[in-house]
Enzyme design. Sequence first.
Site, PDB file in Angstrom:
ATOM      1  N   ASP A 146      -1.999  -3.874   4.006  1.00 41.52           N
ATOM      2  CA  ASP A 146      -3.178  -4.411   4.696  1.00 41.52           C
ATOM      3  C   ASP A 146      -2.790  -5.484   5.706  1.00 41.52           C
ATOM      4  O   ASP A 146      -1.674  -6.030   5.666  1.00 41.52           O
ATOM      5  CB  ASP A 146      -4.101  -5.006   3.614  1.00 41.52           C
ATOM      6  N   ASP A 177     -13.629  -0.109   6.537  1.00 45.02           N
ATOM      7  CA  ASP A 177     -14.222  -0.666   5.323  1.00 45.02           C
ATOM      8  C   ASP A 177     -15.644  -0.152   5.137  1.00 45.02           C
ATOM      9  O   ASP A 177     -16.206  -0.256   4.042  1.00 45.02           O
ATOM     10  CB  ASP A 177     -14.260  -2.197   5.402  1.00 45.02           C
TER      11      ASP A 177
HETATM   12  C1  DGJ Z   1      -9.485  -5.275   3.611  1.00 42.45           C
HETATM   13  C2  DGJ Z   1      -9.380  -3.830   3.257  1.00 42.45           C
HETATM   14  O1  DGJ Z   1      -9.879  -3.044   4.291  1.00 42.45           O
HETATM   15  C3  DGJ Z   1     -10.116  -3.584   1.951  1.00 42.45           C
HETATM   16  O2  DGJ Z   1     -10.081  -2.225   1.632  1.00 42.45           O
HETATM   17  C4  DGJ Z   1      -9.473  -4.410   0.854  1.00 42.45           C
HETATM   18  O3  DGJ Z   1      -8.162  -3.960   0.625  1.00 42.45           O
HETATM   19  C5  DGJ Z   1      -9.486  -5.881   1.249  1.00 42.45           C
HETATM   20  N1  DGJ Z   1      -8.915  -6.076   2.557  1.00 42.45           N
HETATM   21  C6  DGJ Z   1      -8.731  -6.698   0.234  1.00 42.45           C
HETATM   22  O4  DGJ Z   1      -8.626  -8.004   0.629  1.00 42.45           O
END
Ligand code: DGJ
Length: 706
Positions: free
Chosen positions: A463, A525
């Site tokens: 991430d 997301d």
């Molecule tokens: C952003 C990601 O897009 C989410 O899926 C998740 O992993 C969060 N970060 C965790 O902090």
Amino acid sequence: MIRQIEDMFFLEGKGFSYVMRVSREGYLLHDWFGKRIAPVPYPEDERGWWCVQTEGEDGVCLDELRQEYPGYGHTDLRRPAVSCGPAGLVLKYAEHKISAGKPRLSGLPSALGDGAETLTVTLRDADMKVRVDLNYTVYEDYGVICRSAVITNEGESELTLDRAYSASIELPRRDLNEIHLHGSWGRERHIVENPLVPGVADISNARGGSGHQINPFITVKDPAATEESGFCLGVMPVYSGNHSTEIEVDQRGRTRINSGINPFMFEKKLRPDESFTAPECLLAVADGLGELSRSFHDFIRDRICRGKFAHSERPILINNWEATYMDFDEEKLLSIAKLAAELGIELFVLDDGWFGKRNNDRCSLGDWVVNRDKLPSGIGGLAKKINALGLKFGLWFEPEMVSPDSDLYRAHPDWAVRSGVRAPGLGRTQLVLDLSRPEVQDYVISAVNSVLDSANIEYVKWDMNRYITDMPRKGFNHEYTLGYYRVMDAIVSSHPNVLFEGCSAGGGRFDAGVLCYMPQIWTSDDTDPMERVYIQYGTSLAYPPSTMGSHVTDGPNQYTRRPVSMKTRGDVALSGNFGYELDITKLPESDLEAIKAQTALCREIRATVEYGDFYRLSDPFKNNVGGWMSVEKDKSRAYVTLTKMLFRPNSWYTHIRLKGLEPSAEYRDKFTGRTYMGDMLMNRGLLVSFPHGDFATLSFLLQRNH
Ligand code: DGJ
């Protein structure tokens, strides 16, 4: 196939010719990029009369010529591909070579070269003592050409490059539209189409990564081009940093496209004999947007994605993020995993919150040591227990970041990116590690590797949750990006059995550079299926479904509060790398039954979805229905998904004509048992009727009868 005949170069890939010539004065000119033409030399175009206000020693005004890699400042005053100061660059052909395969680009990701042939043309500016090597790679089986440029300082003093695009291409027309993929967090890669007008359009991003806002992929097209026909040219830099595609429609109605690193805040000082390699850029032309997408999809799957997982069916995963956020313990995770295994899920992913004292997003990034309060048996122990349930185990990292409240920051406050002028801005209460520094890269490599080597981890979600601000100098973003690539290369190549998935606050770094290391990326997301129809439809313009992470989450959706049925959530998510992200232990029995059916269906269709030919059927940006289908390469099976956005009483019928089937074959829809002929489905089509209510889906699983 690459041929040099007289003063011309003819390059051929699947379905296209790319033609250049060396002008009588020695300039390398672009001549043609489009449908195949015979490799037979033809005369140079007439140069029209012009009102000469600039003219070189050879009587040429470069403003009038379509150069392959133009400089600025002497007799061409349009936006250049390359620039190193006000005196300008005047590049002339010096030599060329044709070789099998493809050169590796130093420090940068690039397409694999199996089955390729490369033409390298060397240009020189004898006055500035600058040499440029332009690489052109073609493949017999792909409709994509790869370009790159290496710029070398052959002088005796330092040279400052202030722009170094990867490729420039100049079309002899201006009646064109451009499409780019625009968005923001939670709304990535929506399709935007604009007519080109005289002047400069700069489709660019300067937020540190390739970005949620402007994806590094653009299309220039005939305004009337559709999915099925019409001139379309796609441009995709293989790059994950600040990028730009600049499109200039000039005074004579020609369209110049420069693509690569964003020159804004870019600079590279070249010592004598030093070279700079610009990232690779992929270009394709096609008859229609559908064909253009399929060319990029095939190329990305076969020549950009690599390693064990590039062509393997991707596991159905469950991720604990939206189920627990950071509030979990081993017992909770195992309860989810146990049920997941019973429902046919194959991989359990532990997301953010497993390390340091991370119970909220204000601390611990950088401290990649398991939190034993939450996970007393450590990552290794948890992985074993998950494996014992019959699931693979995967883990989340955000290695490019550091929290000010972390042991890493307390030990190395100077490792965070800062301008030196003011305190750096925070993003999600975190700072960015300075990956331009080798010692920081080494730390990240060893911190991640030591966790990966300590347990049976078979999947990593990588991430990156903030933009890069407060940069210390011009050119920093590129240095950071090279550092990121070095880190990825070291970690991925030493863990060939781990499936890596890219992520950046959802789909904030979705590009071909990332895909050279990680064959799939978390698309957004926003998992509301209605939002996902737009996001996945837009993403498909450039990237194949095998690259798109796509999960079922809770209803109503946590961001939009939209209540959508489990069926629709599943149907939309089944069009990518399928998974779940919700607390399945709290679901009613009917949802659990639905999940069992979805995982069984996923196993049946995923090879078709991930590796078939993708066809868009109905544009949700223009219609109330979003539709697409995937057809296996041998046309034996197809999976069709149609999503109706809103229910409208007595509204238009939906008439869908399928694509890509074998006309003379009979297909049976597994869901209804009905049979249809391929030509009937593609020519006459179907009038479909959706179930009552908003947000309904219809799908077909067509199997060819032999
Ligand atoms: C952003 C990601 O897009 C989410 O899926 C998740 O992993 C969060 N970060 C965790 O902090």
